[in-house]
Design a protein around this motif. Structure first.
Motif, mmCIF file in Angstrom:
data_model
loop_
_atom_site.group_PDB
_atom_site.id
_atom_site.type_symbol
_atom_site.label_atom_id
_atom_site.label_comp_id
_atom_site.label_asym_id
_atom_site.label_seq_id
_atom_site.Cartn_x
_atom_site.Cartn_y
_atom_site.Cartn_z
ATOM 1 N N ASP A 516 0.828 -1.201 0.000
ATOM 2 C CA ASP A 516 0.000 0.000 0.000
ATOM 3 C C ASP A 516 0.866 1.256 0.000
ATOM 4 O O ASP A 516 1.968 1.279 0.561
ATOM 5 C CB ASP A 516 -0.897 0.037 1.244
ATOM 6 N N LEU A 518 -0.792 4.417 0.988
ATOM 7 C CA LEU A 518 -2.076 5.027 1.297
ATOM 8 C C LEU A 518 -2.018 6.546 1.365
ATOM 9 O O LEU A 518 -3.019 7.219 1.125
ATOM 10 C CB LEU A 518 -2.607 4.458 2.618
ATOM 11 N N SER A 523 -4.026 2.010 -2.897
ATOM 12 C CA SER A 523 -3.975 0.613 -2.486
ATOM 13 C C SER A 523 -2.931 -0.185 -3.256
ATOM 14 O O SER A 523 -2.603 0.116 -4.401
ATOM 15 C CB SER A 523 -5.354 -0.026 -2.693
ATOM 16 N N TYR A 548 -11.059 -0.293 -2.459
ATOM 17 C CA TYR A 548 -9.924 0.440 -1.906
ATOM 18 C C TYR A 548 -9.543 1.539 -2.905
ATOM 19 O O TYR A 548 -9.290 1.262 -4.081
ATOM 20 C CB TYR A 548 -8.749 -0.494 -1.674
ATOM 21 N N THR A 563 -8.268 11.127 -2.336
ATOM 22 C CA THR A 563 -8.645 9.783 -2.753
ATOM 23 C C THR A 563 -10.025 9.845 -3.396
ATOM 24 O O THR A 563 -10.866 10.670 -3.045
ATOM 25 C CB THR A 563 -8.677 8.814 -1.561
#
Length: 709
Positions: A516, A518, A523, A548, A563
């Motif tokens: 990952d 993040l 992901s 994800y 995201t």
């Protein structure tokens, strides 16, 4: 006086008869309990103290205790001796599919279950067990003191406890909690740090379950717990509840079927060493088998002669003409018409040499020969050439002559040469001019493009097509293609359609990131097995796995953005020709990374190329050759790289319920297609171990069942 004596004698006789009858229906005079301590994951040091404590409780409370960490004890002949089985801090994968079935039958026959602490940190891809235990572990903070509230003080496991019980332990958070349990204890999340279940956080419960009894307590991580009189009386009450009346188990009430032994199946090779990059096959009504090869050959395996021969050839683009890219195009997909016996139509999906397009075409196949002049081009899918990768190309039919076709995102997953900021195997989102092959938003995320999709069209008798009801975008919707059934696909390489309910399944070959990122990129990579009960967006290149998310990313500056939101994904790529606002993203049905999967541990680890096989229905096939009823309504999946076949059990609504191995000790050689024949046997097409080659282990095989029916 005489009458009184007669009545008294009759009473004594009847009482004695009742006692005798009761004895016949009890297991033993003293109940027997099995304490199971296997750990395939974290091993609790307190198991030793827990075993000693339960042995002592048994000696003091008139029940016998056997202990084991050997899952082989989970056989029907062994289990039927026990009034209850205690899972004491068990973790990970505990039982194989044979043992699981026998334990299900044990509970259904009236057996009892006790789960202590880490018993919920086990068997994540066997959801029957999760329902029995009452939920699954979902992380924990450090050991600390907290306040336990007694919700029900009438149960034998809680009636001795104070209303508020302060103690130090390791406090689990839970997921997939069974709403049908009767909660005994809760924890006050305000009394400690790290709780995530909210105001109502169950910690002990019980319920009747499928004919048996189940009791669970989260408490019991620490060694000190097993010297605490309050705690010991707590688990004693749970064990006594699970024992119940100690009656003899009634296996006539067991409904779970026992799986056939692997030895009752044989993999029989029909062809070996003669195939050169096989791609897909279709099984004809007479059990002859047509096979496509990527370089353009159409082959026929004749059941009568057991011989393989070439019966057609399509000139296809299968190799880069100038660039050094390893292309994946060619003759990709094949499927016989549902009415082949009368119309002799077959459908091929191939990469044209005349234009940068993949063609879905219909041909006639008569007298063991493909007639090239009969070609009817049904659909064309534009693509970028001279790059790698992701073609899809699988064809399947659903109800009402609806044809499903998978297409890849036609995007490059590798790093861009000479660039400071790169893909690093995360989502290809580079929309700078000149970098279109590195932007899957132009294809998979584009509602106006047929790449990175699963298409559903109705094939008309004249070889044209119409749009069936229920596709993702109604015909006439601006900036969309009405052929799209599923969007947001990376490489849906093998698909299948449920013959009864039309549910669509496919394996999604995922990105390669092993870890990952993040904070900056998103992901790690996952392969997926997906299920669509209706049209939908399955998220790529914005999401992977269980939705994800990836980050927006500027490849010119290396700056990460927000995201993506699975409820409101947007396509703001400069290469997008479709809608800006996309349908909500759907999570995967099954997902797994290179490493071990917490959610589907039975899948293992290693390289990955997920594929979807058929949903099996026994009533569709002849009794003499079909597989046992155990496999009825189950989905077969496989992995090209890992060389395994798994079977997925589903709930009546289609939800995932269980994953198990199929023929785990049998060698498979890079399975690239799997089909069920009209005889109910599963046929296997093996690419062999080696890329772009005529592999000696490539072949065609069938799985025969030779056991009892």
């Amino acid at each position: 006086m005489h009458k009184f004596k007669l009545a008294s004698g009759s009473f004594i006789f009847i009482f004695s008869f009742v006692l005798l009858l009761s004895a016949c229906h009890s297991l033993e005079d003293k109940p027997r309990v099995l304490v199971f301590t296997k750990t395939a994951g974290y091993h609790h040091s307190s198991i030793t103290q827990g075993v000693a404590a339960i042995l002592k409780l048994g000696a003091e409370n008139n029940f016998q205790v056997d202990t084991t960490s050997d899952a082989a004890r989970f056989q029907e002949d062994s289990l039927k001796k026990y009034a209850a089985v205690v899972f004491l801090n068990t973790t990970g994968e505990l039982l194989d599919n044979y043992e699981q079935a026998d334990f299900e039958r044990y509970i259904q026959a009236g057996g009892g279950y006790v789960g202590i602490h880490a018993a919920t940190d086990a068997e994540y891809d066997w959801h029957w067990y999760g329902r029995l235990a009452g939920g699954y572990f979902n992380g924990h903070p450090q050991e600390q003191e907290a306040v336990i509230h007694v919700v029900d003080s009438t149960h034998e496991s809680t009636q001795h406890l104070p209303r508020e019980w302060k103690r130090t332990d390791e406090w689990y958070n839970f997921k997939s909690l069974n709403k049908d349990v009767h909660v005994l204890l809760t924890i006050d999340e305000k009394s400690y740090k790290g709780g995530t279940n909210g105001d109502f956080h169950p910690m002990a419960w019980y319920h009747d379950f499928e004919g048996g009894r189940a009791w669970y307590t989260e408490l019991g991580h620490t060694e000190e717990s097993y010297a605490d009189p309050l705690y010991l009386k707590h688990i004693l009450g749970g064990i006594e509840y699970a024992i119940g009346n100690n009656v003899k188990l009634d296996y006539s009430k067991a409904v779970s079927l026992r799986p056939p032994a692997e030895s009752s199946f044989n993999k029989t090779m029909l062809v070996k060493g003669q195939l050169f990059e096989p791609t897909e096959m279709t099984i004809l009504p007479n059990l002859d088998i047509l096979i496509t090869q990527r370089r353009g050959e159409l082959l026929l395996y004749k059941q009568e002669t057991k011989a393989l021969k070439q019966v057609g050839f399509l000139k296809v683009y299968f190799k880069a003409l100038g660039a050094k890219a390893s292309t994946e195009e060619g003759l990709l997909g094949l499927q016989a018409d549902p009415d082949f016996a009368t119309n002799h139509f077959v459908y091929c999906y191939y990469s044209s040499t005349e234009e940068p397009m993949d063609h879905l075409s219909r041909f006639t196949f008569v007298n063991d020969t493909l007639d090239p002049k009969s070609e009817k081009v049904i659909l064309k899918v534009g693509e970028t050439r001279e790059i790698c990768c992701h073609t899809g190309g699988s064809i399947a039919f659903g109800k009402d002559h609806n044809l499903f076709l998978s297409t890849g995102d036609n995007s490059t997953p590798f790093d861009e040469h000479g660039q400071k900021y790169n893909l690093h195997s995360f989502a290809p989102l580079d929309d700078r001019p000149g970098f279109q092959p590195y932007d899957a938003r132009r294809s998979a995320g584009n509602t106006n493009d047929l790449r990175g999709k699963i298409i559903r069209i109705h094939i008309n008798a004249d070889g044209t097509y119409s749009i069936p009801e229920g596709n993702l975008f109604p015909k006439g919707t601006q900036k969309t293609r009405p052929e799209i059934y599923v969007m947001g696909d990376r490489n849906p390489y093998r698909i299948s359609v449920d013959k009864k309910n039309d549910n669509l399944y496919w394996g999604e070959v995922g990105p390669d990131a092993g870890e990952d990122s993040l904070d900056t990129r998103g992901s790690r990579g996952y392969d997926e097995v997906n299920q669509a009960r209706a049209a939908g967006n399955f998220g790529w290149p914005y999401f992977v796995g269980n939705n994800y998310p990836y980050h927006e990313y500027d490849f010119a500056t290396g700056k990460s953005g927000i995201t993506f939101d699975p409820l409101k994904p947007v396509n703001n790529s400069r290469n997008n020709t479709g809608l800006h606002d996309l349908p909500p993203a759907q999570p995967a049905f099954i997902w797994y990374p290179y490493s071990n999967s917490d959610n589907f541990p039975g899948i293992g680890n290693g390289g990955r190329t997920a594929m979807a096989g058929p949903v099996y229905y026994t009533d569709l096939y002849p009794a003499a050759t079909r597989y046992p009823d155990y496999y009825d309504k189950k989905l077969f999946i496989y992995d090209w790289v890992r060389d395994w076949i798994k079977v997925v059990s589903m709930k009546p609504n289609g939800d995932f319920d269980k994953l198990e191995s199929f023929m785990p000790h049998t060698k498979f050689n890079a399975l690239i297609d799997m089909e069920t024949g009209p005889d109910g046997k599963i046929y296997l097409l093996e690419y062999g171990h080696g890329w772009y080659a005529k592999n000696p282990d490539a072949g065609l095989a069938v799985i025969d069942y030779n056991g009892s029916r």
